[in-house]
Design a protein around this motif. Structure first.
Motif, PDB file in Angstrom:
ATOM      1  N   THR A   1       0.906  -1.249  -0.016  1.00  0.00           N
ATOM      2  CA  THR A   1       0.108  -0.159  -0.022  1.00  0.00           C
ATOM      3  C   THR A   1       0.922   1.138  -0.069  1.00  0.00           C
ATOM      4  O   THR A   1       2.024   1.311   0.627  1.00  0.00           O
ATOM      5  CB  THR A   1      -1.000   0.275   1.104  1.00  0.00           C
ATOM      6  N   GLN A   2       0.258   2.313  -0.727  1.00  0.00           N
ATOM      7  CA  GLN A   2       1.108   3.538  -0.584  1.00  0.00           C
ATOM      8  C   GLN A   2       0.214   4.648  -0.197  1.00  0.00           C
ATOM      9  O   GLN A   2      -0.622   5.340  -1.193  1.00  0.00           O
ATOM     10  CB  GLN A   2       1.637   4.082  -2.020  1.00  0.00           C
ATOM     11  N   PRO A   3       0.166   4.894   0.999  1.00  0.00           N
ATOM     12  CA  PRO A   3      -0.968   5.799   1.559  1.00  0.00           C
ATOM     13  C   PRO A   3      -0.930   7.080   1.012  1.00  0.00           C
ATOM     14  O   PRO A   3      -2.134   7.819   0.795  1.00  0.00           O
ATOM     15  CB  PRO A   3      -0.633   5.772   2.932  1.00  0.00           C
ATOM     16  N   LEU A   4       0.375   7.660   0.800  1.00  0.00           N
ATOM     17  CA  LEU A   4       0.371   9.023   0.039  1.00  0.00           C
ATOM     18  C   LEU A   4      -0.251   8.888  -1.221  1.00  0.00           C
ATOM     19  O   LEU A   4      -1.245  10.105  -1.496  1.00  0.00           O
ATOM     20  CB  LEU A   4       1.885   9.461  -0.268  1.00  0.00           C
ATOM     21  N   SER A   5      -0.148   8.307  -2.116  1.00  0.00           N
ATOM     22  CA  SER A   5      -1.194   8.144  -3.450  1.00  0.00           C
ATOM     23  C   SER A   5      -2.557   8.130  -2.989  1.00  0.00           C
ATOM     24  O   SER A   5      -3.353   8.453  -4.139  1.00  0.00           O
ATOM     25  CB  SER A   5      -0.450   6.969  -4.239  1.00  0.00           C
ATOM     26  N   LEU A   6      -2.898   7.416  -1.899  1.00  0.00           N
ATOM     27  CA  LEU A   6      -4.337   7.758  -1.602  1.00  0.00           C
ATOM     28  C   LEU A   6      -4.921   8.791  -1.021  1.00  0.00           C
ATOM     29  O   LEU A   6      -5.991   8.739  -0.402  1.00  0.00           O
ATOM     30  CB  LEU A   6      -4.703   6.195  -0.740  1.00  0.00           C
ATOM     31  N   GLY A   7      -4.118   9.617  -0.845  1.00  0.00           N
ATOM     32  CA  GLY A   7      -4.464  11.225  -0.101  1.00  0.00           C
ATOM     33  C   GLY A   7      -3.782  11.367   1.078  1.00  0.00           C
ATOM     34  O   GLY A   7      -4.213  12.457   1.708  1.00  0.00           O
ATOM     35  N   ALA A   8      -3.070  10.522   1.754  1.00  0.00           N
ATOM     36  CA  ALA A   8      -2.591  10.772   3.179  1.00  0.00           C
ATOM     37  C   ALA A   8      -1.447  11.863   2.920  1.00  0.00           C
ATOM     38  O   ALA A   8      -0.832  11.985   1.860  1.00  0.00           O
ATOM     39  CB  ALA A   8      -2.103   9.601   3.684  1.00  0.00           C
ATOM     40  N   ASP A   9      -1.337  12.474   4.046  1.00  0.00           N
ATOM     41  CA  ASP A   9      -0.242  13.505   4.261  1.00  0.00           C
ATOM     42  C   ASP A   9       1.007  13.065   4.644  1.00  0.00           C
ATOM     43  O   ASP A   9       2.085  13.255   4.283  1.00  0.00           O
ATOM     44  CB  ASP A   9      -0.549  14.750   5.219  1.00  0.00           C
TER      45      ASP A   9
END
Length: 423
Positions: A217-225
Motif C-alpha cells: 500500500t502507498q498511503p500518500l497516493s491515496l491522499g494521506a499527508d
C-alpha cells in the motif's frame, strides 16, 4: 546454432506483472528499494552504503548553525552533528522517501518515536486528534494517556466506518491518525475516504502502514499527508534493529525534523540505519514470498478443526476483502486466528512449536505467533465499550492469535502449526 525465441516457449500462464513506477524517477519501486538514495563511495567505489559512526563532522566557520531553532531545512546544512543529520541515516531516509513517493523522510530511533514526533509536531494545547480506536498499542497509549496531560483532546474512532470518522471532526481537529491493516485485528480503513474527510476539514492525515509495507500500500497516493512505519518490523525484516520513519511532503517532514527530531533526541543510530537498508534491499521479494505463504497458511487454518475463525485480508471471508483488493497490491504477512480455549492453546503452542516461535513483535524473517487476550487488551490498552468493543470482538473474539508469517517453506510452517494445534 539454433536460437530459441521467447515466443517459441510454452505458455505457462505467465503475465508480466504491473509495475508501479515511482513519481519523479520512472523506476519501479522494486528497483528503488535497491538504488533509492544510494551513494557510491567516492574514494573506494564501494556499492554497499558506508556506516558513518562519527558523532560530529568538521565544518567551515559560517557554514553551520549552533542551534536548530529557525533553520527551515536541517538537511540543507552540512553534516554537523549526528543528532541532527547523519550520512548513513540520510541515505535511509532518501530510500524510504523514494519507496513511498514522498518528497522526504525523517528516520527515528523507533516506530513509537516516529508516531510521537508526528503527534508532538502537529498538535498543541487545545487541538484535537482523531485516532483509530484499534492501532499499535504504543501509539494508542501515547495518544490516550499522555497527550491529554498536555491539553490535547483525543477521540478514538472505528476507522472502518467513515461515517464515524466524519462525525468525530471538531473545529479544532488538526490530525487524523489511522492504521491499515490495524494491529492486531487486521481491520482495514478506507484511506481514500478518510483522506477526503481530513482535507474537507483542514486537518492532516497520518497513516501507520507498518503491516502493509510500501510493497502492498502507498498511503500518500491515496491522499494521506504522512506515512509512518515501524522499521523494526517488515522493512528491516531481520529482527535485529529498531527504527521508525515518517515520510511525506518536504515542509511537513522538515517541521518534524526541526522540532521533534532535534528536541526529543530520538535519533536513529547509524548502525541501525545500515542494517535497515540491508533489509530494504530484499524487501520486495521478501514480502511477495511472505504474502504468498500467508495466503496458504490462512487457507490451511480456515479448514483446521482446532481453529474457529481466521482473519486475513486476502480471504474472501474478510469483511473488507473488496476494500483490500482496491487498496492493497498484496495482502501481507499477517494472519490472525481464534480457537475455543485460547489460554490453553497459548501454552500448547509455546511448548510444541518447532518452526514458528511463540514471541512478541512481528515482521521478522522467522514466523512468530502470540496470543492477544481480548480482556487483557481492553484493560491494558484499548478500553473499548459498546459498539467499539463489539466490533473488536467481531475480529478477535475472546482472544486472537497474531501470526506473523516468515520465510520458512510453507509446508514446513503448515506442518508445524498443524501438530502444535492438535496437541
Amino acid at each position: 546454432m539454433t536460437v530459441t525465441k521467447l515466443s517459441d516457449l510454452p505458455d505457462h500462464g505467465y503475465q508480466r506483472p504491473k509495475r508501479a513506477p515511482a513519481a519523479r524517477t520512472g523506476l519501479s519501486r522494486d528497483t528503488l528499494a535497491l538504488s533509492g538514495g544510494l551513494v557510491i563511495d567516492p574514494a573506494t567505489k564501494a556499492i554497499a552504503p558506508n556506516i558513518s559512526m562519527s558523532v560530529n563532522n568538521v565544518l567551515v566557520p559560517g557554514d553551520g548553525a549552533f542551534s536548530a531553532d529557525g533553520v527551515d531545512d536541517l538537511t540543507a546544512l552540512p553534516f554537523l552533528y549526528a543528532r541532527w543529520t547523519n550520512p548513513t541515516v540520510r541515505q535511509l531516509e532518501q530510500r524510504l522517501a523514494a519507496l513511498e513517493g514522498a518528497d522526504d523522510a525523517v528516520a527515528t530511533a523507533t516506530g513509537v518515536a516516529a508516531i510521537g514526533a508526528t503527534f508532538l509536531t502537529f498538535l498543541k494545547k487545545g487541538d484535537h486528534l482523531i485516532l483509530s480506536d484499534v492501532c499499535y498499542a504504543g501509539a494508542n497509549e501515547l495518544a490516550r494517556r499522555i497527550l491529554p496531560d498536555y491539553g490535547i483532546e483525543v477521540t478514538p474512532v472505528n476507522m472502518s466506518r467513515p461515517q464515524d470518522v466524519a462525525a468525530a471532526f471538531r473545529p479544532n481537529t488538526k490530525l487524523v491518525h489511522c492504521e491499515s491493516p490495524c494491529n492486531p485485528i487486521l481491520r482495514l480503513a478506507d484511506l481514500t475516504a478518510i483522506a477526503g474527510l481530513a482535507r474537507k476539514h483542514g486537518a492532516l492525515m497520518s497513516v501507520d502502514s507498518t503491516l502493509a509495507t510500501p510493497v502492498a500500500t502507498q498511503p500518500l497516493s491515496l491522499g494521506a499527508d504522512l506515512v509512518i512505519h515501524s522499521l523494526t518490523k517488515f522493512i528491516n525484516g531481520h529482527g535485529d534493529a529498531l527504527g521508525g520513519v515518517v515520510c511525506g511532503r518536504k515542509e511537513l517532514v522538515e517541521k518534524i525534523r526541526s522540532r521533534a527530531g532535534v528536541y526529543l533526541g530520538a535519533s536513529m543510530p547509524a548502525m541501525n540505519a545500515w542494517l535497515i537498508m540491508r533489509g530494504i534491499d530484499t524487501l520486495f521479494p521478501r514480502i511477495r514470498t511472505i504474502s504468498a505463504t500467508a495466503a496458504q497458511v490462512a487457507a490451511f487454518l480456515q479448514g483446521h478443526p482446532a481453529v474457529t475463525a481466521v482473519t486475513y485480508p486476502g480471504l474472501a471471508s474478510h469483511p473488507q476483502h473488496d476494500l483490500a483488493k482496491r487498496q492493497m497490491e498484496l495482502f501481507g504477512g499477517m494472519v490472525t486466528f481464534q480457537v475455543a480455549d485460547p489460554g490453553r492453546m497459548a501454552l500448547q503452542l509455546a511448548e510444541r512449536l518447532r518452526v514458528a516461535h511463540y514471541a512478541f513483535s512481528l515482521g521478522h524473517q522467522r514466523s512468530i505467533v502470540v496470543l492477544l487476550d481480548t480482556q487483557e487488551m481492553m484493560t491494558s490498552t484499548y478500553q473499548l465499550a459498546g459498539d467499539q468493543l463489539e466490533d473488536y470482538r467481531r475480529f478477535a473474539g475472546d482472544g486472537v492469535f497474531r501470526l506473523s508469517v516468515g520465510l520458512e517453506a510453507p509446508d514446513d510452517l503448515i506442518d508445524d502449526l498443524d501438530q502444535a494445534l492438535l496437541g
